[in-house]
Design a protein around this motif. Structure first.
Motif, PDB file in Angstrom:
ATOM      1  N   GLY A 131      -2.680  -6.393  -0.801  1.00  0.00           N
ATOM      2  CA  GLY A 131      -4.130  -6.403  -0.966  1.00  0.00           C
ATOM      3  C   GLY A 131      -4.703  -5.009  -1.077  1.00  0.00           C
ATOM      4  O   GLY A 131      -5.569  -4.734  -1.920  1.00  0.00           O
ATOM      5  N   ALA A 132      -4.228  -4.094  -0.230  1.00  0.00           N
ATOM      6  CA  ALA A 132      -4.730  -2.722  -0.265  1.00  0.00           C
ATOM      7  C   ALA A 132      -4.398  -2.038  -1.586  1.00  0.00           C
ATOM      8  O   ALA A 132      -5.239  -1.342  -2.169  1.00  0.00           O
ATOM      9  N   LEU A 133      -3.176  -2.225  -2.074  1.00  0.00           N
ATOM     10  CA  LEU A 133      -2.789  -1.593  -3.335  1.00  0.00           C
ATOM     11  C   LEU A 133      -3.569  -2.172  -4.510  1.00  0.00           C
ATOM     12  O   LEU A 133      -3.973  -1.436  -5.424  1.00  0.00           O
ATOM     13  N   LEU A 134      -3.810  -3.477  -4.504  1.00  0.00           N
ATOM     14  CA  LEU A 134      -4.531  -4.106  -5.607  1.00  0.00           C
ATOM     15  C   LEU A 134      -5.982  -3.646  -5.662  1.00  0.00           C
ATOM     16  O   LEU A 134      -6.494  -3.317  -6.741  1.00  0.00           O
ATOM     17  N   VAL A 135      -6.665  -3.616  -4.513  1.00  0.00           N
ATOM     18  CA  VAL A 135      -8.076  -3.221  -4.550  1.00  0.00           C
ATOM     19  C   VAL A 135      -8.219  -1.746  -4.881  1.00  0.00           C
ATOM     20  O   VAL A 135      -9.118  -1.340  -5.632  1.00  0.00           O
ATOM     21  N   THR A 136      -7.316  -0.896  -4.368  1.00  0.00           N
ATOM     22  CA  THR A 136      -7.388   0.529  -4.691  1.00  0.00           C
ATOM     23  C   THR A 136      -7.066   0.765  -6.160  1.00  0.00           C
ATOM     24  O   THR A 136      -7.755   1.539  -6.842  1.00  0.00           O
ATOM     25  N   GLY A 137      -6.031   0.087  -6.684  1.00  0.00           N
ATOM     26  CA  GLY A 137      -5.695   0.241  -8.089  1.00  0.00           C
ATOM     27  C   GLY A 137      -6.790  -0.271  -9.003  1.00  0.00           C
ATOM     28  O   GLY A 137      -7.108   0.352 -10.031  1.00  0.00           O
ATOM     29  N   GLY A 138      -7.393  -1.402  -8.648  1.00  0.00           N
ATOM     30  CA  GLY A 138      -8.469  -1.947  -9.470  1.00  0.00           C
ATOM     31  C   GLY A 138      -9.684  -1.049  -9.519  1.00  0.00           C
ATOM     32  O   GLY A 138     -10.260  -0.826 -10.593  1.00  0.00           O
ATOM     33  N   MET A 139     -10.093  -0.514  -8.372  1.00  0.00           N
ATOM     34  CA  MET A 139     -11.254   0.371  -8.351  1.00  0.00           C
ATOM     35  C   MET A 139     -10.954   1.682  -9.072  1.00  0.00           C
ATOM     36  O   MET A 139     -11.826   2.243  -9.756  1.00  0.00           O
TER      37      MET A 139
ATOM     38  N   THR B 207      -8.573  -0.473 -20.236  1.00  0.00           N
ATOM     39  CA  THR B 207      -8.666  -0.004 -18.854  1.00  0.00           C
ATOM     40  C   THR B 207      -9.570  -0.909 -18.033  1.00  0.00           C
ATOM     41  O   THR B 207      -9.263  -1.239 -16.876  1.00  0.00           O
ATOM     42  N   LEU B 208     -10.697  -1.312 -18.614  1.00  0.00           N
ATOM     43  CA  LEU B 208     -11.590  -2.248 -17.916  1.00  0.00           C
ATOM     44  C   LEU B 208     -10.895  -3.588 -17.671  1.00  0.00           C
ATOM     45  O   LEU B 208     -11.038  -4.189 -16.592  1.00  0.00           O
ATOM     46  N   GLY B 209     -10.127  -4.044 -18.663  1.00  0.00           N
ATOM     47  CA  GLY B 209      -9.391  -5.291 -18.486  1.00  0.00           C
ATOM     48  C   GLY B 209      -8.370  -5.199 -17.371  1.00  0.00           C
ATOM     49  O   GLY B 209      -8.225  -6.127 -16.561  1.00  0.00           O
ATOM     50  N   ALA B 210      -7.669  -4.058 -17.298  1.00  0.00           N
ATOM     51  CA  ALA B 210      -6.695  -3.865 -16.225  1.00  0.00           C
ATOM     52  C   ALA B 210      -7.379  -3.868 -14.860  1.00  0.00           C
ATOM     53  O   ALA B 210      -6.869  -4.434 -13.887  1.00  0.00           O
ATOM     54  N   ALA B 211      -8.559  -3.235 -14.793  1.00  0.00           N
ATOM     55  CA  ALA B 211      -9.302  -3.217 -13.535  1.00  0.00           C
ATOM     56  C   ALA B 211      -9.682  -4.627 -13.105  1.00  0.00           C
ATOM     57  O   ALA B 211      -9.529  -4.998 -11.929  1.00  0.00           O
ATOM     58  N   LEU B 212     -10.162  -5.434 -14.041  1.00  0.00           N
ATOM     59  CA  LEU B 212     -10.560  -6.799 -13.713  1.00  0.00           C
ATOM     60  C   LEU B 212      -9.368  -7.639 -13.271  1.00  0.00           C
ATOM     61  O   LEU B 212      -9.468  -8.442 -12.336  1.00  0.00           O
ATOM     62  N   VAL B 213      -8.238  -7.456 -13.927  1.00  0.00           N
ATOM     63  CA  VAL B 213      -7.035  -8.202 -13.558  1.00  0.00           C
ATOM     64  C   VAL B 213      -6.599  -7.844 -12.141  1.00  0.00           C
ATOM     65  O   VAL B 213      -6.268  -8.719 -11.325  1.00  0.00           O
ATOM     66  N   LEU B 214      -6.587  -6.546 -11.828  1.00  0.00           N
ATOM     67  CA  LEU B 214      -6.163  -6.119 -10.500  1.00  0.00           C
ATOM     68  C   LEU B 214      -7.116  -6.627  -9.421  1.00  0.00           C
ATOM     69  O   LEU B 214      -6.680  -7.073  -8.345  1.00  0.00           O
ATOM     70  N   LEU B 215      -8.420  -6.566  -9.685  1.00  0.00           N
ATOM     71  CA  LEU B 215      -9.387  -7.028  -8.692  1.00  0.00           C
ATOM     72  C   LEU B 215      -9.329  -8.549  -8.537  1.00  0.00           C
ATOM     73  O   LEU B 215      -9.488  -9.068  -7.420  1.00  0.00           O
ATOM     74  N   ALA B 216      -9.099  -9.264  -9.650  1.00  0.00           N
ATOM     75  CA  ALA B 216      -8.938 -10.718  -9.547  1.00  0.00           C
ATOM     76  C   ALA B 216      -7.686 -11.062  -8.750  1.00  0.00           C
ATOM     77  O   ALA B 216      -7.690 -12.008  -7.930  1.00  0.00           O
ATOM     78  N   ALA B 217      -6.620 -10.300  -8.966  1.00  0.00           N
ATOM     79  CA  ALA B 217      -5.396 -10.531  -8.198  1.00  0.00           C
ATOM     80  C   ALA B 217      -5.630 -10.253  -6.718  1.00  0.00           C
ATOM     81  O   ALA B 217      -5.072 -10.952  -5.848  1.00  0.00           O
ATOM     82  N   PHE B 218      -6.459  -9.265  -6.402  1.00  0.00           N
ATOM     83  CA  PHE B 218      -6.794  -8.987  -5.014  1.00  0.00           C
ATOM     84  C   PHE B 218      -7.464 -10.198  -4.364  1.00  0.00           C
ATOM     85  O   PHE B 218      -7.132 -10.589  -3.232  1.00  0.00           O
ATOM     86  N   VAL B 219      -8.402 -10.815  -5.079  1.00  0.00           N
ATOM     87  CA  VAL B 219      -9.088 -11.998  -4.544  1.00  0.00           C
ATOM     88  C   VAL B 219      -8.080 -13.116  -4.295  1.00  0.00           C
ATOM     89  O   VAL B 219      -8.120 -13.795  -3.251  1.00  0.00           O
ATOM     90  N   VAL B 220      -7.168 -13.332  -5.245  1.00  0.00           N
ATOM     91  CA  VAL B 220      -6.162 -14.385  -5.098  1.00  0.00           C
ATOM     92  C   VAL B 220      -5.280 -14.116  -3.886  1.00  0.00           C
ATOM     93  O   VAL B 220      -5.015 -15.019  -3.072  1.00  0.00           O
ATOM     94  N   VAL B 221      -4.822 -12.888  -3.744  1.00  0.00           N
ATOM     95  CA  VAL B 221      -3.947 -12.536  -2.618  1.00  0.00           C
ATOM     96  C   VAL B 221      -4.670 -12.727  -1.297  1.00  0.00           C
ATOM     97  O   VAL B 221      -4.115 -13.277  -0.334  1.00  0.00           O
ATOM     98  N   GLU B 222      -5.930 -12.278  -1.235  1.00  0.00           N
ATOM     99  CA  GLU B 222      -6.665 -12.383   0.028  1.00  0.00           C
ATOM    100  C   GLU B 222      -6.908 -13.833   0.423  1.00  0.00           C
ATOM    101  O   GLU B 222      -7.064 -14.147   1.611  1.00  0.00           O
ATOM    102  N   ARG B 223      -6.963 -14.733  -0.531  1.00  0.00           N
ATOM    103  CA  ARG B 223      -7.155 -16.149  -0.222  1.00  0.00           C
ATOM    104  C   ARG B 223      -5.873 -16.802   0.282  1.00  0.00           C
ATOM    105  O   ARG B 223      -5.920 -17.875   0.891  1.00  0.00           O
TER     106      ARG B 223
END
Length: 496
Positions: A202-210, A233-249
């Protein structure tokens, strides 16, 4: 009893030293930025990463740092964080390339993310709830204030007398002293039973996305908004942040329970923090460049010119501490946000090639900083209202992460706006770009005030509890950056 009191004072000294050095490092580099650019040859878009690399790593990993102490122990986390922070400071002071300096600043942010929450925890463990802890938290806040205020002044003195490298190397002796004291003050970790798992993914995904999101915004000067590079780059950010949400759930012990943002006060508090520091971080950045590049100030004069902003922040926070119980959280946030927006707007109208300190810097600084100071005391209550006790640490980590990430995003946006508005590198063009950036900063604070007016309940009782650490200037020289937020006790917080 005396031995316990003496031990508690030693623990407090270690915690205050940690808070001071983290606060110092957020503000000390601002004045040195022009010298760093000239010496290392930074490009126009790369300089802001000296600030952003630290803020992104700090904000993205702050919640993970808080959990780290539960996994490996407080003493190990403190010692490791200090060693990492000190090594990165030494490396940053010796590097010879822009990339090396940015990397060192990122590693500093990782160390700070471990240090801030564990040092706060040490205070709450060493001092029982009551007057002793309140006094300790007050000193903790004062250490943040001192670090922020001293940072801008000492940064100017060091840059002028010893060069920009000294603003990083100054951390090394402070860290060494803290390490020696920590070995004596902090008891060895004694753990038994299974250790909880750390949400590294989760930490790596949110940091990478931001980071990807900030990178996309910064590079719009070079790559158009519709270019494949920017969109990718924007698409990669959205994918990483979406993955963060999935992981946190899905994880058992997430860094952030996504449902926490379903509480309107929590959502409003974090949105306010995000917008507030989006504008404030940029203000420090552009004010430093304006005074040195347009007004011709040296580093010492620039550092001294920042002190009214720090003083105004303290004044605003003191007023809010006394008024929050009477006026309420929403009133202070709306009023402080609008006052801060007015100050930023004044900056945008006042700065120019023919400006001076009294008319272009002093007045706007005082108005904006008092407004920011009024906001920060009630933010602790707003962002934790209705949060269950077991999730209070998560809510505190979230609001501090919102501050750091908001600052990074805001700085990236404002640098892009300023560059497009300037259209050239001559002083008049640069001043016009800076003025536009201040205007956008004011708009961000106005939107923050609007969000508080729309999302917060009309009255939240128990606001007087949001004092102590929350009421003091933070690591960037403004209030509220103590690594944790003191929330109103659950039994005294109620909605209308």
């Amino acid at each position: 009893m005396n031995d316990r009191a003496g031990h508690a004072r030693l623990v407090l000294a270690v915690a205050l030293t940690v808070q001071f050095v983290v606060a110092l490092d957020m503000s000390v580099v601002n004045v040195a930025l022009p010298d760093m650019r000239e010496d290392l040859g930074f490009g126009p878009d790369a300089l802001l990463w000296v600030v952003n690399a630290y803020a992104l790593a700090f904000g993205g990993l702050l919640m993970l740092g808080g959990r780290l102490a539960d996994i490996v122990g407080r003493r190990a986390t403190l010692m490791g964080g200090l060693a990492l922070f000190g090594a990165a400071s030494l490396g940053g002071g010796l590097v010879g390339s822009p990339g090396g300096l940015i990397a060192a600043r990122a590693v500093q942010g990782v160390g700070a993310a471990a240090l801030a929450p564990v040092a706060f925890t040490l205070i709450t463990v060493a001092f029982p709830a009551g007057p002793a802890r309140s006094r300790a938290l007050g000193l903790w806040g004062m250490a943040a204030a001192a670090g922020g205020a001293v940072g801008v002044l000492v940064g100017g003195l060091l840059t002028e007398w010893a060069g920009w490298r000294s603003v990083l190397l100054i951390n090394v002796p402070i860290v060494v002293l803290a390490l020696v004291a920590a070995r004596t003050a902090v008891e060895p970790d004694r753990r038994g039973g299974p250790r909880p798992r750390l949400d590294v993914a989760g930490a790596l995904l949110v940091t990478g996305g931001m980071t990807a999101l900030v990178l996309a915004l910064v590079r719009t000067r070079t790559y158009a908004w519709g270019s494949a590079t920017t969109l990718g780059t924007l698409g990669a950010a959205l994918v990483l942040l979406a993955a963060f949400v999935v992981v946190e759930r899905r994880v058992e012990r997430p860094l952030l329970r996504i449902g926490l943002l379903g509480r309107r006060p929590v959502l409003a508090g974090n949105l306010f923090v995000l917008l507030l520091f989006s504008g404030q971080f940029g203000a420090f950045y552009f004010a430093s460049l304006y005074m040195q590049q347009i007004l011709g100030y040296g580093p010492i004069a620039t550092g001294a010119a920042f002190l009214p902003f720090c003083a105004g922040s303290v004044i605003g926070s003191l007023v809010a501490t006394r008024a929050v119980a009477r006026l309420g959280v929403r009133t202070l946030l709306v009023g402080g946000g609008l006052l801060g927006a007015a100050g930023m707007g004044w900056f945008g109208l006042a700065i120019g090639v023919d400006g001076g300190f009294a008319d272009s810097v002093l007045g706007p600084s005082l108005v904006a900083s008092v407004g920011v100071g009024l906001c920060v005391v009630p933010l602790g209550t707003a962002a934790t209202t209705g949060v269950p006790a077991p999730e209070m640490g998560m809510a505190s980590g979230l609001v501090n992460s919102s501050r750091q990430i908001g600052g990074s995003l805001g700085l990236a946006v404002l640098v892009t706006v300023a560059a497009h508005a300037a259209g050239g590198d001559d002083p008049r063009s640069l001043a016009g770009g800076y003025a536009t950036a201040f205007g956008v900063s004011g708009a961000l604070l106005a939107v923050a005030a609007l969000s508080a007016a729309l999302l917060l309940p009309g009255r939240v009782r128990g606001e007087e509890a949001a004092t102590g650490a929350s009421a003091a200037p933070d690591a960037s020289g403004v209030p509220g950056g103590d690594g944790k937020v003191t929330a109103a006790p659950a039994g005294r917080t109620r909605r209308p």
